[in-house]
Each structure stands twice: as C-alpha cells, then as structure tokens.
Design a protein around this motif. Structure first.
Motif, mmCIF file in Angstrom:
data_model
loop_
_atom_site.group_PDB
_atom_site.id
_atom_site.type_symbol
_atom_site.label_atom_id
_atom_site.label_comp_id
_atom_site.label_asym_id
_atom_site.label_seq_id
_atom_site.Cartn_x
_atom_site.Cartn_y
_atom_site.Cartn_z
ATOM 1 N N HIS A 158 -3.255 4.604 7.109
ATOM 2 C CA HIS A 158 -4.498 5.038 6.463
ATOM 3 C C HIS A 158 -5.746 4.388 7.048
ATOM 4 O O HIS A 158 -6.851 4.904 6.872
ATOM 5 C CB HIS A 158 -4.425 4.790 4.951
ATOM 6 C CG HIS A 158 -4.451 3.349 4.553
ATOM 7 N ND1 HIS A 158 -3.327 2.546 4.619
ATOM 8 C CD2 HIS A 158 -5.455 2.567 4.085
ATOM 9 C CE1 HIS A 158 -3.630 1.332 4.187
ATOM 10 N NE2 HIS A 158 -4.916 1.316 3.875
ATOM 11 N N ASN A 159 -5.581 3.245 7.769
ATOM 12 C CA ASN A 159 -6.789 2.615 8.322
ATOM 13 C C ASN A 159 -6.593 2.007 9.711
ATOM 14 O O ASN A 159 -7.546 1.501 10.300
ATOM 15 C CB ASN A 159 -7.343 1.554 7.365
ATOM 16 C CG ASN A 159 -6.348 0.418 7.097
ATOM 17 O OD1 ASN A 159 -5.369 0.251 7.824
ATOM 18 N ND2 ASN A 159 -6.605 -0.346 6.048
ATOM 19 N N GLY A 160 -5.370 2.060 10.235
ATOM 20 C CA GLY A 160 -5.108 1.551 11.571
ATOM 21 C C GLY A 160 -5.079 0.040 11.694
ATOM 22 O O GLY A 160 -4.911 -0.484 12.799
ATOM 23 N N ARG A 161 -5.209 -0.668 10.600
ATOM 24 C CA ARG A 161 -5.201 -2.131 10.658
ATOM 25 C C ARG A 161 -3.769 -2.648 10.748
ATOM 26 O O ARG A 161 -2.832 -2.007 10.267
ATOM 27 C CB ARG A 161 -5.898 -2.711 9.431
ATOM 28 C CG ARG A 161 -7.387 -2.405 9.373
ATOM 29 C CD ARG A 161 -8.011 -2.963 8.111
ATOM 30 N NE ARG A 161 -9.442 -2.667 8.048
ATOM 31 C CZ ARG A 161 -10.206 -2.953 7.009
ATOM 32 N NH1 ARG A 161 -9.684 -3.524 5.917
ATOM 33 N NH2 ARG A 161 -11.503 -2.654 7.039
ATOM 34 N N PHE B 190 0.818 -1.214 0.000
ATOM 35 C CA PHE B 190 0.000 0.000 0.000
ATOM 36 C C PHE B 190 0.854 1.267 0.000
ATOM 37 O O PHE B 190 0.370 2.345 0.364
ATOM 38 C CB PHE B 190 -0.948 0.036 1.208
ATOM 39 C CG PHE B 190 -2.136 -0.874 1.088
ATOM 40 C CD1 PHE B 190 -3.115 -0.645 0.136
ATOM 41 C CD2 PHE B 190 -2.275 -1.957 1.938
ATOM 42 C CE1 PHE B 190 -4.217 -1.493 0.032
ATOM 43 C CE2 PHE B 190 -3.369 -2.804 1.841
ATOM 44 C CZ PHE B 190 -4.337 -2.572 0.888
ATOM 45 N N ASP C 40 1.130 -0.905 12.159
ATOM 46 C CA ASP C 40 -0.192 -0.787 11.550
ATOM 47 C C ASP C 40 -0.125 0.167 10.363
ATOM 48 O O ASP C 40 0.853 0.870 10.156
ATOM 49 C CB ASP C 40 -1.246 -0.333 12.566
ATOM 50 C CG ASP C 40 -0.991 1.075 13.113
ATOM 51 O OD1 ASP C 40 -0.028 1.745 12.664
ATOM 52 O OD2 ASP C 40 -1.752 1.516 13.984
ATOM 53 N N PHE C 41 -1.176 0.153 9.574
ATOM 54 C CA PHE C 41 -1.271 1.054 8.423
ATOM 55 C C PHE C 41 -1.775 2.418 8.879
ATOM 56 O O PHE C 41 -2.763 2.519 9.610
ATOM 57 C CB PHE C 41 -2.225 0.487 7.371
ATOM 58 C CG PHE C 41 -1.709 -0.713 6.631
ATOM 59 C CD1 PHE C 41 -0.672 -0.573 5.717
ATOM 60 C CD2 PHE C 41 -2.255 -1.970 6.837
ATOM 61 C CE1 PHE C 41 -0.193 -1.673 5.009
ATOM 62 C CE2 PHE C 41 -1.789 -3.072 6.140
ATOM 63 C CZ PHE C 41 -0.750 -2.937 5.234
ATOM 64 N N ALA D 66 2.904 2.034 2.132
ATOM 65 C CA ALA D 66 2.791 2.520 3.509
ATOM 66 C C ALA D 66 4.113 3.005 4.073
ATOM 67 O O ALA D 66 4.125 3.787 5.022
ATOM 68 C CB ALA D 66 2.229 1.418 4.405
ATOM 69 N N ASN E 194 -0.356 -4.269 9.972
ATOM 70 C CA ASN E 194 0.400 -4.424 8.726
ATOM 71 C C ASN E 194 1.337 -5.617 8.890
ATOM 72 O O ASN E 194 2.419 -5.495 9.453
ATOM 73 C CB ASN E 194 1.191 -3.146 8.427
ATOM 74 C CG ASN E 194 2.000 -3.255 7.144
ATOM 75 O OD1 ASN E 194 1.968 -4.284 6.460
ATOM 76 N ND2 ASN E 194 2.727 -2.203 6.814
#
Length: 202
Positions: free
Chosen positions: A106-109, A55, A103-104, A57, A111
């Motif tokens: 852009h969405n906090g999920r 992504f 985590d990412f 990131a 990584n």
C-alpha cells in the motif's frame, strides 16, 4: 476424531495443558508415497491465508511443487536443498518454498515484519497439516539464490524456508543417522529460560 499419524513418542511432552493438535505437530523426515489431495492442500493454504499480519499486508507467497503434477519444479526445489536435506526431502510428495514480500503493497515502505508474518502463516499451515493427518517439515538448509533464480522469484521478495509436506513414514526408511534423529526424544527449552516478566532478567 481428527485423523492422526503422530506416534505417541512424537507427541510433545508438554509441561502445561495445551491443545492436543499442538502436541501432535512435529517435523518428520520420512514420508510415504501417499499423495496429498487437492482438498487437503487447499485446506492448508486456507489456514495460512488467515494468519495475522502487520497492516493485514499478508506478505507471504508460496511456490508449491507436487511431484506428480509439477515434477520439474519438485526436482528444482530438491536441487536447492542442502546435502543433508537432499537425503530425505525428495520423498515428500509436495515441496514448497515460502517467500516474504519485503515491502508494503500500500505504500512501498520496507516491511520489517515480513519474515515474522510469513512464519506465522507457515505455522498455521503446519497445525492444519497435523489436523489432517499430514505433517510438514520446514527447512532452513537451502540455497536462497538458487531458489530465487530457478523458481523465478522476483526482486523485493525473499525466500524464507523450504517445506516438505506429506504423510509421515517409518523412521526405518531413512539413513541410520537420520533415523536416530527421527526417533530421538523431543525436547524444548524450559519456559523459565525465555520468559521475562516485567523486564529482561538473567
């Protein structure tokens, strides 16, 4: 011709043609007192910046400690190293710790590729170092918790490796055991041991 400080016996004995720069990259333990210039360091960091990542990131971070500019941080990283690494790494003019954001943004999920992508960025930095006549040595032997505390690394970020950077020095400057490792023949597993065409074999 690009500068090189790679002795012939440290060049990778590649079994198939590869770029000369890849053959010249190695991980010395002996470093000279010659400084790493601001321009050289900027070039290495730019090489890491352009690594590929999931992504885009770019989860990598670096704490950089130049012995002549950030001596307290340089000493702090030394204190985080394992005893074996403390025997040689303090001589390097630059010490770093690579860190992966877990985590990412852009969405906090989570990584799950963060460590992989951080390693890719550090690999590009290592190749750029070799192009400039420098070398880096990445170390897994360090205290992660101590590094996190002493360097102010925030939650959600994981220290991945300690890194020494500088101009390679003479093996004779090292303790005897390390000097022997410094000059031992370079080896890698044959490609056939880890490449599986079509499906996992063997």
């Amino acid at each position: 011709m690009p500068p090189t400080t790679t002795p012939p016996d440290r060049e990778a004995p590649a079994e198939a043609p590869i770029e000369a720069l890849l053959r010249r990259r190695w991980s010395p333990r002996s470093y000279t007192d010659a400084p790493v210039t601001d321009a050289q360091l900027a070039s290495l960091l730019e090489a890491a910046r352009w690594a590929a990542s999931c992504f885009n990131a770019q989860p990598w971070h670096l704490v950089v400690a130049r012995r002549d500019r950030e001596p307290a941080a340089h000493a702090a990283i030394c204190e985080c190293l394992s005893g074996n690494n403390q025997a040689w790494a303090p001589q390097a003019p630059v010490l770093m710790v690579s860190i992966a954001r877990l985590d990412f943004a852009h969405n906090g999920r989570p990584n799950r590729h963060a460590a992989y992508d951080t390693g890719a960025a550090m690999a590009q930095m290592a190749i750029q170092a070799a192009a400039l006549g420098l070398q880096i040595h990445q170390m897994g032997g360090f205290d992660l918790d101590k590094a996190r505390e002493t360097l102010g690394i925030p939650e959600g970020h994981e220290p991945r490796a300690a890194i020494a950077l500088g101009h390679p020095g003479a093996a004779s400057a090292l303790p005897e055991e390390l000097a022997q490792r410094e000059t031992a023949p370079r080896q890698r597993r044959p490609v056939a041991e880890w490449v599986h065409y079509g499906a996992w074999t063997g």
